[in-house]
Design an enzyme around this catalytic site. Structure first.
Site, PDB file in Angstrom:
ATOM      1  N   GLU A  69      15.454  32.790  32.085  1.00 46.27           N
ATOM      2  CA  GLU A  69      16.380  33.779  31.313  1.00 46.27           C
ATOM      3  C   GLU A  69      15.816  35.135  31.453  1.00 46.27           C
ATOM      4  O   GLU A  69      16.631  36.182  31.391  1.00 46.27           O
ATOM      5  CB  GLU A  69      16.575  33.146  30.025  1.00 46.27           C
ATOM      6  CG  GLU A  69      17.572  32.018  29.793  1.00 46.27           C
ATOM      7  CD  GLU A  69      18.930  32.205  30.202  1.00 46.27           C
ATOM      8  OE1 GLU A  69      19.667  33.156  29.946  1.00 46.27           O
ATOM      9  OE2 GLU A  69      19.522  31.630  31.188  1.00 46.27           O
ATOM     10  N   HIS A 108      18.518  37.620  32.923  1.00 43.22           N
ATOM     11  CA  HIS A 108      19.072  38.646  32.067  1.00 43.22           C
ATOM     12  C   HIS A 108      18.235  39.439  31.241  1.00 43.22           C
ATOM     13  O   HIS A 108      18.378  40.899  30.881  1.00 43.22           O
ATOM     14  CB  HIS A 108      19.718  37.590  30.789  1.00 43.22           C
ATOM     15  CG  HIS A 108      20.632  36.681  31.556  1.00 43.22           C
ATOM     16  ND1 HIS A 108      22.121  37.337  31.951  1.00 43.22           N
ATOM     17  CD2 HIS A 108      20.837  35.451  31.860  1.00 43.22           C
ATOM     18  CE1 HIS A 108      22.776  36.196  32.315  1.00 43.22           C
ATOM     19  NE2 HIS A 108      21.958  35.196  32.273  1.00 43.22           N
ATOM     20  N   HIS A 141      20.423  28.814  25.124  1.00 43.11           N
ATOM     21  CA  HIS A 141      20.666  29.150  26.304  1.00 43.11           C
ATOM     22  C   HIS A 141      20.079  30.453  26.962  1.00 43.11           C
ATOM     23  O   HIS A 141      19.539  30.517  27.699  1.00 43.11           O
ATOM     24  CB  HIS A 141      22.226  28.814  26.767  1.00 43.11           C
ATOM     25  CG  HIS A 141      22.412  28.745  28.200  1.00 43.11           C
ATOM     26  ND1 HIS A 141      23.797  28.625  28.922  1.00 43.11           N
ATOM     27  CD2 HIS A 141      21.710  29.032  29.189  1.00 43.11           C
ATOM     28  CE1 HIS A 141      23.779  28.571  30.066  1.00 43.11           C
ATOM     29  NE2 HIS A 141      22.191  28.839  30.437  1.00 43.11           N
TER      30      HIS A 141
END
Length: 272
Positions: free
Chosen positions: A165, A169, A124
């Protein structure tokens, strides 16, 4: 003779009257020629940021204490509030694909959830974390190249998630896109998946504690204090593991560990 005494008294009284008004007259003419005088303000003591006369006193600029320990920051409200690379540890989140698909994921990621995908645990994300909270969206406009995305093959379930992502992040890690995705791949490769989760074809039920023990047994350096089990709707959703910034060691992460699933038993959906 009486008249003389009366005259003297009247004269004396008149003289007193003139003397009494002389000061006022002097003051009047002084003011007339000099102009009005400016009253000097009365200095009143102030306590903290309030003065006794009701006026607010401007507070002095706050001075940072020398060598003060930084306060852990919560997630920033907007991009760029936290310098990339400023975090405490990494959180690798492995999503159990069948559980994700069973609880609303099929509409979000059709390819991942299609029959024959044969996906079990997928990445994930690899998230930079503080001991309390996490940074995000540090530079969301920073592009990611197709060369960098090649590192995501077989790691993320699809390219769309990999791009997301990176924006949310990866931009907070201080790494280039290529280095970030390489780090994600490295972190994933360091985890041994327990045999019970290697493409099970039948539905299982396990206690979250037993899932945790299975991962600890398969990864000798891992401890329960460095991981968490995620569940939703009575199904296994994900396993979260905390790594040092160099990805060489597992690290204790109390805030993450406290959020582990508390159900007595959860379903582990089979792959398909």
């Amino acid at each position: 003779m009486a008249f003389g005494r009366i005259g003297i008294g009247v004269a004396f009284a008149l003289a007193l009257s003139v003397c009494a008004t002389a000061g006022y007259a002097q003051s009047f003419w002084d003011n007339f020629f000099r102009g009005p005088t400016t009253a000097q303000p009365v200095q009143t003591p102030c306590v903290l940021d309030k003065c006794l006369n009701g006026a607010a006193q401007k507070p002095a600029p706050a001075q940072a204490a020398p060598d003060a320990a930084p306060t852990p920051m919560a997630p920033p409200a907007s991009a760029g509030m936290i310098a990339p690379g400023n975090f405490d540890f990494y959180l690798l989140t492995l999503s159990w694909s069948p559980g994700f698909c069973d609880t609303g994921g099929a509409s979000k990621s059709p390819d991942q959830c299609s029959v024959g995908s044969n996906l079990g645990f997928v990445v994930h994300g690899l998230w930079p974390q503080f001991q309390h909270g996490y940074p995000s969206d540090c530079d969301p406009s920073r592009p990611v190249s197709s060369v960098a995305l090649q590192e995501t093959d077989g790691v993320f379930p699809n390219e769309g998630l990999a791009r997301y992502e990176w924006r949310k992040h990866g931009t907070c890690t201080g790494l280039s896109p290529e280095a970030f995705f390489s780090s994600v791949k490295r972190a994933r490769a360091s985890i041994e998946i327990p045999d019970a989760f290697n493409a099970p074809r039948e539905q299982q039920s396990m206690a979250p504690l037993d899932i945790q023990r299975a991962f600890v047994d398969a990864n000798p350096d891992l401890r329960p204090q460095a991981m968490a089990i995620g569940c939703s709707g009575g199904e296994l959703q994900e396993v979260r593991l905390c790594f040092s910034k160099d990805l060489r060691d597992f690290v204790n992460c109390p805030e993450v560990a406290r959020a582990t699933c508390r159900a007595q038993s959860i379903t582990i959906a089979p792959v398909h």
